[in-house]
Write a protein that holds these residues in place. Structure first.
Motif, PDB file in Angstrom:
ATOM      1  N   SER A  34      97.220  35.320  75.560  1.00  0.00           N
ATOM      2  CA  SER A  34      96.760  35.104  77.335  1.00  0.00           C
ATOM      3  C   SER A  34      95.996  36.213  78.256  1.00  0.00           C
ATOM      4  N   ASN A  35      96.347  37.553  77.723  1.00  0.00           N
ATOM      5  CA  ASN A  35      95.942  39.115  77.171  1.00  0.00           C
ATOM      6  C   ASN A  35      94.023  39.159  77.154  1.00  0.00           C
ATOM      7  N   ILE A  36      93.303  37.858  76.658  1.00  0.00           N
ATOM      8  CA  ILE A  36      92.199  37.898  75.789  1.00  0.00           C
ATOM      9  C   ILE A  36      91.518  39.112  76.626  1.00  0.00           C
ATOM     10  N   ASN A  37      91.011  38.851  77.768  1.00  0.00           N
ATOM     11  CA  ASN A  37      90.146  39.657  78.600  1.00  0.00           C
ATOM     12  C   ASN A  37      90.183  40.990  78.213  1.00  0.00           C
ATOM     13  N   ASN A  38      91.493  42.220  77.705  1.00  0.00           N
ATOM     14  CA  ASN A  38      91.599  43.116  77.405  1.00  0.00           C
ATOM     15  C   ASN A  38      90.559  43.096  76.292  1.00  0.00           C
ATOM     16  N   LEU A  39      89.922  41.961  75.950  1.00  0.00           N
ATOM     17  CA  LEU A  39      89.313  42.769  73.958  1.00  0.00           C
ATOM     18  C   LEU A  39      88.117  43.016  74.616  1.00  0.00           C
ATOM     19  N   PRO A  40      87.382  42.895  75.910  1.00  0.00           N
ATOM     20  CA  PRO A  40      86.014  43.077  76.325  1.00  0.00           C
ATOM     21  C   PRO A  40      85.918  44.588  76.833  1.00  0.00           C
ATOM     22  N   LEU A  41      86.669  44.414  77.930  1.00  0.00           N
ATOM     23  CA  LEU A  41      87.181  46.112  78.029  1.00  0.00           C
ATOM     24  C   LEU A  41      87.540  47.610  76.600  1.00  0.00           C
ATOM     25  N   LEU A  42      88.288  46.762  76.531  1.00  0.00           N
ATOM     26  CA  LEU A  42      88.336  47.880  75.211  1.00  0.00           C
ATOM     27  C   LEU A  42      87.191  48.158  73.946  1.00  0.00           C
ATOM     28  N   LEU A  43      86.086  47.345  73.952  1.00  0.00           N
ATOM     29  CA  LEU A  43      84.925  47.456  73.543  1.00  0.00           C
ATOM     30  C   LEU A  43      84.401  48.456  73.936  1.00  0.00           C
ATOM     31  N   THR A  44      84.746  48.853  75.438  1.00  0.00           N
ATOM     32  CA  THR A  44      83.498  49.041  75.866  1.00  0.00           C
ATOM     33  C   THR A  44      83.690  50.936  75.640  1.00  0.00           C
ATOM     34  N   PHE A  45      85.149  50.898  75.338  1.00  0.00           N
ATOM     35  CA  PHE A  45      85.412  52.622  74.584  1.00  0.00           C
ATOM     36  C   PHE A  45      85.137  52.833  73.685  1.00  0.00           C
ATOM     37  N   VAL A  46      84.698  51.572  72.838  1.00  0.00           N
ATOM     38  CA  VAL A  46      83.577  52.544  71.401  1.00  0.00           C
ATOM     39  C   VAL A  46      82.414  53.050  70.987  1.00  0.00           C
ATOM     40  N   SER A  47      82.371  54.040  71.523  1.00  0.00           N
ATOM     41  CA  SER A  47      81.001  54.263  71.715  1.00  0.00           C
ATOM     42  C   SER A  47      80.971  55.876  72.056  1.00  0.00           C
ATOM     43  N   PRO A  48      80.073  56.238  70.951  1.00  0.00           N
ATOM     44  CA  PRO A  48      79.145  57.774  71.135  1.00  0.00           C
ATOM     45  C   PRO A  48      79.515  58.336  72.437  1.00  0.00           C
ATOM     46  N   SER A  49      79.509  58.112  72.820  1.00  0.00           N
ATOM     47  CA  SER A  49      78.941  58.812  74.696  1.00  0.00           C
ATOM     48  C   SER A  49      80.752  59.379  75.166  1.00  0.00           C
ATOM     49  N   SER A  50      82.369  58.337  75.133  1.00  0.00           N
ATOM     50  CA  SER A  50      83.243  57.972  75.205  1.00  0.00           C
ATOM     51  C   SER A  50      84.401  59.088  74.002  1.00  0.00           C
ATOM     52  N   PRO A  51      85.106  59.411  75.240  1.00  0.00           N
ATOM     53  CA  PRO A  51      86.415  61.037  74.414  1.00  0.00           C
ATOM     54  C   PRO A  51      87.066  60.423  73.031  1.00  0.00           C
TER      55      PRO A  51
END
Length: 612
Positions: A34-51
């Motif tokens: 039911s918490n599948i909406n957390n998936l797109p949110l977590l994907l936004t942090f996998v980026s070279p610009s993220s800490p």
């Protein structure tokens, strides 16, 4: 006011969460669908610009989420709906397709982080391990070759140096046979694509006027990365036991068989599969290297390839003769490139039956003074000695090499003089037909004519009362001639070797005297090992002289400390004048010049001096 964009929204979203919040989002995603909406949110942090901490925490949660679902996800190219009309099956397929798109997005983000300049080494190692885990299981238990090719391509085309990532692959994954196998396949594909891209972009640059320097620099960077990869990918050693071949991805499709059937099947296919694996690896290894050598290699990579080709590449190729075009072209370049290509070319000629008619002509052209200062001169002189070892070598060819080496003896440093003396000594021992060059004062075929000319001139001189005419020797050897057959070495003599006996460097003169004795007593002596002198230099000669025990040593001592380097007794009849004295000498020189212009005045002055 700046309008809200997707990038600005992403920054605002990422600023709201810390490491603890990301960990909570990951736990919720793993605990309930039911918490599948957390998936797109977590994907936004996998980026070279993220800490790095945010990337790492999101990566661990997403890796744990996708790993058990990979066997159920459809392929990226699957677009058709399932054949079942059930609404549940169709909705499940849509859900799995959506998850597949998010997985592809996750992989793309991981690759970007892997090759980013701002990513630290620890994060890159974790990302690489995650990607290799997906390579292992994302294709139904078999090796995911397309994903691995994408990883290799991204590493090689990255703007930063690929050495760290290639070293990680070497230490962790290149030991697996399937990883090495698909590494060679990926390198071959990339080399062929790069070759076509280079030709196309080169033509486009000449027509459109684009920046060729930037294009060449990008291509050179990729070629450097490719060479670092292909030189570190290990070659499979042949074995009759497949148990020594470790596999990174192993399919367990034989689970229905019982233990006895499985053991008997492995026993029957063990030897055949091992031999087949070795042949396939050798074929892929050959194709990868041949495709890579077709690229426009930078000069530094070109030289390094030629240096390592005979040891790291030629023994493992399926057909080493395929390198003949590459090596012959390199051998024709001249200079240090030809010296480096000589090693591999000699291996092909002696071990694989390569025929190269102009080999000795090109080798003769390499004998120049600069070769004695080259970096790889030691190996070159050893190969030169080996190439001149055959007893079937024509006499004119052996004489030309001996004579040209002797002429170089007059201009090389002492270390080169030692090498030349050893080479000429070995040539004379191997080819007795040119021993006439050792001591020849006049040409044999012209000796009678010269004797008559000298006799006639001496008779004329006897009538006039002058001294007899001495006919000076003529050296018929032409060092400028590039063809050894036309050099005229057989009509010459090795008079240059005699000069070595009076060389200013004591080790050179001693070595020449000892070799002269060896030529007279052939039964008790052997050939000289050129390798003992090929890497010599001023430092090695000085070190040998320092450690050498000398029985008689010239001594010099002073009762008082000398005040000058030389004393007046060292230069009898000479005087070191000051500036005033030099001016007086110039005046005297002017008076002497006037006397030369006025011969009567100078003769009268001499008469006065004589009268006195």
């Amino acid at each position: 006011m700046e309008p809200p964009t997707k990038k600005n929204k992403k920054k605002k979203t990422t600023n709201k969460y810390g490491v603890a919040e990301l960990k909570t989002l990951g736990n919720e995603l793993l605990s309930s669908a039911s918490n599948i909406n957390n998936l797109p949110l977590l994907l936004t942090f996998v980026s070279p610009s993220s800490p790095p901490q945010h990337v790492l925490e999101s990566l661990l949660s997403l890796h744990s989420f996708f790993l058990p679902l990979l066997p159920q996800l459809p392929s990226s190219s699957a677009t058709a709906n399932p054949s079942s009309d059930a609404a549940g099956d169709q909705s499940e397929f849509i859900y799995l397709t959506w998850l597949r798109s998010k997985f592809d997005e996750f992989v793309k983000s991981l690759v970007e982080v892997l090759v980013a300049d701002q990513s630290d080494e620890t994060l890159k190692e974790v990302v690489l391990d995650t990607l290799m885990e997906f390579v292992k299981v994302a294709n139904g238990g078999t090796f995911h070759s397309s994903l691995y090719n994408r990883i290799i391509s991204s590493i090689l085309y990255s703007s930063s140096s690929a050495e760290f990532l290639i070293d990680l692959l070497t230490s962790k994954y290149f030991k697996y046979i399937d990883v090495s196998y698909f590494t060679f396949i990926s390198l071959e594909k990339l080399a062929r694509n790069l070759e076509g891209k280079y030709v196309t972009d080169d033509k486009t640059a000449s027509v459109d006027g684009t920046d060729e320097s930037q294009l060449s620099s990008n291509i050179e960077g990729v070629i450097h990365n490719m060479y670092y990869t292909i030189s570190h990918a290990p070659f499979l050693e042949k074995s009759n036991d497949t148990s020594v071949f470790e596999m990174w991805s192993v399919s367990e499709s034989s689970g229905d068989l019982d233990d006895k059937q499985l053991k008997s099947k492995k026993h029957k296919n063990n030897v055949l599969s091992a031999d087949r694996i070795a042949k396939k690896m050798k074929l892929k290894f050959t194709k990868a290297w041949i495709a890579y050598l077709r690229l426009p290699l930078p000069l530094d990579v070109y030289k390094e390839v030629l240096v390592n080709l005979h040891q790291a590449v030629i023994p493992h190729l399926s057909n080493p003769i395929m390198l003949c075009d590459f090596l012959t072209k390199s051998y024709d370049v001249g200079g240090v490139v030809s010296v480096m290509a000589l090693n591999s070319l000699y291996v092909l000629m002696t071990q694989y039956g390569l025929e190269y008619p102009n080999f000795y002509v090109k080798l003769y052209a390499l004998l120049v003074p600069s070769i004695f200062m080259a970096k790889h001169r030691a190996r070159f002189f050893q190969l030169l000695d080996s190439c001149l070892k055959s007893p079937l070598l024509p006499a004119y060819l052996a004489a030309s090499f001996a004579k040209k080496l002797g002429r170089l003896l007059l201009s090389v440093p002492p270390s080169g003089a030692l090498v030349i003396t050893a080479l000429v000594h070995n040539i004379l021992r191997r080819h007795p037909s040119i021993n006439c060059l050792v001591h020849r004062e006049d040409d044999d075929e012209d000796s009678d004519q010269r004797t008559d000319e000298v006799t006639a001139s001496n008779l004329d001189n006897a009538e006039t009362g002058s001294k007899p005419l001495q006919k000076s020797g003529i050296d018929y050897f032409n060092i400028e001639e590039t063809d050894p057959m036309k050099s005229g070495a057989m009509r010459s003599s090795l008079w240059e070797i005699d000069t070595v006996r009076h060389h200013y460097c004591p080790p050179v003169s001693r070595f020449a005297l000892s070799l002269g004795t060896d030529l007279t007593v052939r039964a008790k002596t052997t050939e000289v090992n050129v390798g003992d002198f090929s890497a010599g230099s001023y430092a090695t000669i000085l070190g040998a002289e320092i450690t050498r025990r000398v029985k008689q040593v010239p001594l010099a001592f002073y009762k008082t400390t000398p005040s000058s380097l030389f004393s007046e007794n060292d230069f009898t009849g000479w005087a070191f004048q000051s500036e005033e004295t030099s001016q007086m000498i110039d005046v005297n020189n002017e008076n002497a010049a006037k006397n030369l212009l006025d011969p009567e005045h100078s003769s009268a002055k001499r008469q006065r001096i004589e009268c006195q």
